[in-house]
Design a protein around this motif. Sequence first.
Motif, PDB file in Angstrom:
ATOM      1  N   TYR A 346       0.890  -1.289  -0.200  1.00 62.79           N
ATOM      2  CA  TYR A 346      -0.122  -0.067  -0.093  1.00 62.79           C
ATOM      3  C   TYR A 346       0.864   1.297  -0.085  1.00 62.79           C
ATOM      4  O   TYR A 346       2.187   1.374   0.780  1.00 62.79           O
ATOM      5  CB  TYR A 346      -0.948   0.025   1.241  1.00 62.79           C
ATOM      6  CG  TYR A 346      -1.968   1.046   1.118  1.00 62.79           C
ATOM      7  CD1 TYR A 346      -2.970   1.119   0.266  1.00 62.79           C
ATOM      8  CD2 TYR A 346      -1.941   2.263   2.050  1.00 62.79           C
ATOM      9  CE1 TYR A 346      -3.940   2.085   0.189  1.00 62.79           C
ATOM     10  CE2 TYR A 346      -2.788   3.415   1.653  1.00 62.79           C
ATOM     11  CZ  TYR A 346      -3.739   2.921   1.106  1.00 62.79           C
ATOM     12  OH  TYR A 346      -4.751   4.241   0.829  1.00 62.79           O
ATOM     13  N   ASP A 373      -3.179   6.937  -3.983  1.00 65.64           N
ATOM     14  CA  ASP A 373      -2.911   5.744  -3.523  1.00 65.64           C
ATOM     15  C   ASP A 373      -3.039   4.754  -4.344  1.00 65.64           C
ATOM     16  O   ASP A 373      -3.591   4.820  -5.651  1.00 65.64           O
ATOM     17  CB  ASP A 373      -3.686   5.618  -2.278  1.00 65.64           C
ATOM     18  CG  ASP A 373      -5.082   5.294  -2.325  1.00 65.64           C
ATOM     19  OD1 ASP A 373      -5.288   4.653  -3.289  1.00 65.64           O
ATOM     20  OD2 ASP A 373      -5.923   6.197  -1.784  1.00 65.64           O
ATOM     21  N   PHE A 375      -3.317   0.208  -3.907  1.00 67.32           N
ATOM     22  CA  PHE A 375      -3.342  -0.852  -2.857  1.00 67.32           C
ATOM     23  C   PHE A 375      -3.172  -2.101  -3.869  1.00 67.32           C
ATOM     24  O   PHE A 375      -4.154  -2.254  -4.617  1.00 67.32           O
ATOM     25  CB  PHE A 375      -4.476  -0.825  -2.346  1.00 67.32           C
ATOM     26  CG  PHE A 375      -4.808  -2.208  -1.410  1.00 67.32           C
ATOM     27  CD1 PHE A 375      -3.704  -2.479  -0.388  1.00 67.32           C
ATOM     28  CD2 PHE A 375      -5.891  -2.899  -1.418  1.00 67.32           C
ATOM     29  CE1 PHE A 375      -4.032  -3.728   0.218  1.00 67.32           C
ATOM     30  CE2 PHE A 375      -5.969  -3.829  -0.766  1.00 67.32           C
ATOM     31  CZ  PHE A 375      -5.187  -4.377   0.144  1.00 67.32           C
TER      32      PHE A 375
END
Length: 715
Positions: A346, A373, A375
């Motif tokens: 992550y 972000d 993940f």
Amino acid sequence: MSLCRTHALVSVAMPLLGLAAPAFAETLEETAPENASGQITVTATRQAYRGEFAELEIPQAEQVIGQQQLRDVNALDLVSALDLSASVARQNNFGGLWNAFAIRGFAGDENLPSNYLVNGFNAGRGFAGPRDIAGIESVEVLKGPRAALFGRGEPGGTINLVTKRPRFETAGEVRMMGGSFDFWRGEADVQTTLSDAVGVRLVGFFEDAGSFRDTIETQRYGFMPSVAIKFSDATRLVYELEYARQEVPFDRGVVAINGDVDAVPRSRFLGEPGDGPNIAKVFGHQIELQHDFSDNWSALFGVNYRDTELSGFSTEAELTGSRQLLLRDGRTLTRQRRFRQYDAEYFVARGEIAGNFTSGDIGHRVLIGVDTDRFENDQVFLRVRAPSLATNPSQQQLQAIDVFNPVYGRFPPATPGPLTDRVEVQKSTGIYGQYQISFNEALQLRIGGRYDDYSQAVTNRANGRITRFATDRFSPQAGLVYQVTPQIAFYATYGENFRPLSGTDFGGNAFDPNQSEAIEGGVKYASRNGRLSATASVFSIRQSNILVADPVNADFQIAAGEASSKGFEFDINGQIAPGLDLWVSYAYVDAQVDNAVADPNFGLPVPAGSRLLNIPDHTLNVQLAYTARVAERDVRFGGGVLHVGNRLGEVGRDFDLPAYTLARLFAEGEIGGGVHLRADIDNLFNTRWFANSFSQLWLLPGSPRTARVTASYRF
């Protein structure tokens, strides 16, 4: 409200909340000048990614479980800490391998750990094992949807962990703990300065423990160092490292037979000790840089990276009725053997600018930010299971065990075969803003929102198929605060939330995200001396696009479920008399399915109005602690009571987990030279209770009466 009054309220609220602002409050505190009375004055504080507000100015309910509360209940892990909040309910914790909880009646994806934040960064995603509380300064329960600031998340609320960071002083504490069931633990928290501009804090723990559960032993250790650097009075940086490793045997708990939860002892382990422990590891970095342009404007930038891994074998109860012999003879449990290799990475980066200004008598506070972000969830899952009972399988094929007279290692371990081999990558970039305007000394309005550009790619390595999905979402928020007196404020708020769903449907298509909307209203109180606070709130949340069974294609799912949760909460925290501290948290939650669907795991019909799994109607936690002077030394003692109402124990079945009430006592005092001794007794009356369940064949029993003794040295 004028800005001068705003800063006054912040000054009052800070000791009340026990806040160490996630980014830099602790770092700043040690540099603050002393005033004429010798008291330290904090010259600047920031709540990372939330803005700068006193508690009475926030149009949402929040709980801060500070260091003293965590110490009073001797919380060693996140689950124990969250028991202090009646708004949080325990969920199926995947055999003890991760944290799982619901806030205001709603849980996340049952196949992934519950997400939480660390200093405002998403950190619960991944497979790091149950979160240890070492290195945590406070736990914040941010109730209601928070997507307008943090992006995708859970509809009921957000958990934010505030870590221990350097204070630019030389101090520390070493603790040694021992207790029931061969429990041993050591902790160290030491901080010092390398120069006037560099502070260091070193936190670590090691735990080796048996259990009231037969054959179960765990070992955990972790190291969380941090460094704070002052480049100037206006620019500061904090770096934190997290490393932890846990060896935890996979344990689904006990079984109920014909609905009887007391059919087998709570100590009975129904897996295979020969499988050995599952290994969970995490290695992470977090860095934040804050720069103050002036007294009113500042910028905050941060990056977080976590690499987690979970691997190991398990032998656990088979849940399919056509394969489960226990449902026929009442004593022989059919089991599966599984192997998991889960890896997750992550990465998130955030940057924001926050400030305030006035126009006439009107105050304005602005927060604008952007984040991105990624993940990556990599799962390899192998399984071997028994054939249907109609084929008259052997005991070895059933991997059978007698629940009343278990014999471990009776058969050679079965070899699991391929079931799942996929990697899923979720990416998101968001832009968010929040604006709060003070029209006068009583009335404030908050508006804000966030735009997310989200994509998802699922690669099925078993067949080489790649499924892609992309969407965008706007998540608004709006809130109103009316302060009737300096101590009492009424508030109301509205917000929306979304959460991506993992996996694909029968056609190989990704699911539309889970969506929710919520309204909330309440009243808050803060005493004049800042030592007591209280919040009473009512809420209503509606959720759609919940995964349910595909009515046409067996063993597949569709995003068509709807659910709602409404309720009332009351929280009070603080000093009610000199030396006497009170914590009360109560929640009534009515959470239910809104449309008739089929359970996604077993296809059982779930009528509209059915309760949600593991959600109690009533939860109450009361803690009381008193500090007295005895022989010129401080002694602190107290106790508490936790009551959790009955809960649905299996979806689609008329099966409940019973309500329970647990009591605890503690006492702690200094014996001299910085040495302290402490004693704890949990579950004082040895109540038989169950923390959660997934079915009648996966019931997690709670600990019996336990005692612990702690010796610590502070310097």
